[in-house]
Design an enzyme around this catalytic site. Structure first.
Site, PDB file in Angstrom:
ATOM      1  N   HIS A 145     -40.961  95.916 -42.395  1.00 43.55           N
ATOM      2  CA  HIS A 145     -40.373  94.980 -43.359  1.00 43.55           C
ATOM      3  C   HIS A 145     -38.906  94.710 -43.022  1.00 43.55           C
ATOM      4  O   HIS A 145     -38.435  93.569 -43.108  1.00 43.55           O
ATOM      5  CB  HIS A 145     -40.477  95.530 -44.784  1.00 43.55           C
ATOM      6  CG  HIS A 145     -41.858  95.575 -45.331  1.00 43.55           C
ATOM      7  ND1 HIS A 145     -42.670  94.466 -45.440  1.00 43.55           N
ATOM      8  CD2 HIS A 145     -42.578  96.624 -45.810  1.00 43.55           C
ATOM      9  CE1 HIS A 145     -43.828  94.819 -45.967  1.00 43.55           C
ATOM     10  NE2 HIS A 145     -43.803  96.123 -46.194  1.00 43.55           N
ATOM     11  N   HIS A 203     -38.724  92.362 -40.152  1.00 44.03           N
ATOM     12  CA  HIS A 203     -38.993  91.014 -40.620  1.00 44.03           C
ATOM     13  C   HIS A 203     -37.727  90.398 -41.180  1.00 44.03           C
ATOM     14  O   HIS A 203     -37.371  89.255 -40.872  1.00 44.03           O
ATOM     15  CB  HIS A 203     -40.107  91.045 -41.678  1.00 44.03           C
ATOM     16  CG  HIS A 203     -40.446  89.703 -42.219  1.00 44.03           C
ATOM     17  ND1 HIS A 203     -41.111  89.540 -43.413  1.00 44.03           N
ATOM     18  CD2 HIS A 203     -40.235  88.442 -41.765  1.00 44.03           C
ATOM     19  CE1 HIS A 203     -41.277  88.243 -43.660  1.00 44.03           C
ATOM     20  NE2 HIS A 203     -40.752  87.570 -42.671  1.00 44.03           N
ATOM     21  N   HIS A 234     -44.075 101.510 -41.387  1.00 44.47           N
ATOM     22  CA  HIS A 234     -44.473 100.342 -42.177  1.00 44.47           C
ATOM     23  C   HIS A 234     -43.250  99.703 -42.830  1.00 44.47           C
ATOM     24  O   HIS A 234     -43.044  98.483 -42.737  1.00 44.47           O
ATOM     25  CB  HIS A 234     -45.495 100.760 -43.239  1.00 44.47           C
ATOM     26  CG  HIS A 234     -45.806  99.688 -44.226  1.00 44.47           C
ATOM     27  ND1 HIS A 234     -46.860  98.817 -44.063  1.00 44.47           N
ATOM     28  CD2 HIS A 234     -45.195  99.336 -45.383  1.00 44.47           C
ATOM     29  CE1 HIS A 234     -46.877  97.964 -45.091  1.00 44.47           C
ATOM     30  NE2 HIS A 234     -45.880  98.262 -45.904  1.00 44.47           N
ATOM     31  N   GLU A 235     -42.445 100.518 -43.489  1.00 42.49           N
ATOM     32  CA  GLU A 235     -41.250  99.987 -44.158  1.00 42.49           C
ATOM     33  C   GLU A 235     -40.239  99.450 -43.145  1.00 42.49           C
ATOM     34  O   GLU A 235     -39.559  98.452 -43.403  1.00 42.49           O
ATOM     35  CB  GLU A 235     -40.619 101.047 -45.059  1.00 42.49           C
ATOM     36  CG  GLU A 235     -41.496 101.470 -46.228  1.00 42.49           C
ATOM     37  CD  GLU A 235     -41.909 100.314 -47.130  1.00 42.49           C
ATOM     38  OE1 GLU A 235     -41.158  99.329 -47.254  1.00 42.49           O
ATOM     39  OE2 GLU A 235     -42.997 100.392 -47.730  1.00 42.49           O
TER      40      GLU A 235
END
Length: 120
Positions: free
Chosen positions: A110, A113, A106-107
């Site tokens: 980021h 992104h 999940h991190e």
């Protein structure tokens, strides 16, 4: 898990991660990678700080040290993923739970992104 994240980023976005040894870091556990796209062009830098230590806040997170932009010139991003896994004994693998693996990916999302941002 790190190699799995690199594989997924390569499959999905054509990214390649190469370790950089000549960059000073705040702790020996921190590693730095140059990120390149499928054409070999520099995309940014990714710092990975996975282990708990005294003075480091708890949890897992992504930081953006330098944001991508194209105002006048192309500025590439510098991002990091940080976690607090317990470091294994020398030569031993670090085992994490399924929840921790999901959090790590999940991190990393980021960070992707931040790395793949393309804003003027």
């Amino acid at each position: 898990m790190r190699e799995g994240m690199f594989w997924a980023a390569g499959q999905l976005y054509g990214l390649h991660f190469s370790p950089l040894k000549h960059i000073e870091v705040q702790h020996p556990d921190v590693t730095v990678y140059e990120v390149k796209n499928a054409k070999g062009a520099h995309v940014g830098l990714w710092y990975f700080d996975p282990f708990a230590r005294e003075g480091k806040r708890s949890g897992a997170w992504m930081n953006e040290y330098r944001t991508q932009n194209r105002l006048g010139k192309n500025v590439t991003p510098i991002v990091s993923n940080n976690a607090n896994f317990v470091k294994g004994a020398p030569g031993q693998n670090v085992l994490i739970s399924w929840d921790d693996a999901q959090t790590l990916f999940h991190e990393f999302g980021h960070a992707l992104h931040g790395l793949l941002s393309s804003a003027t």
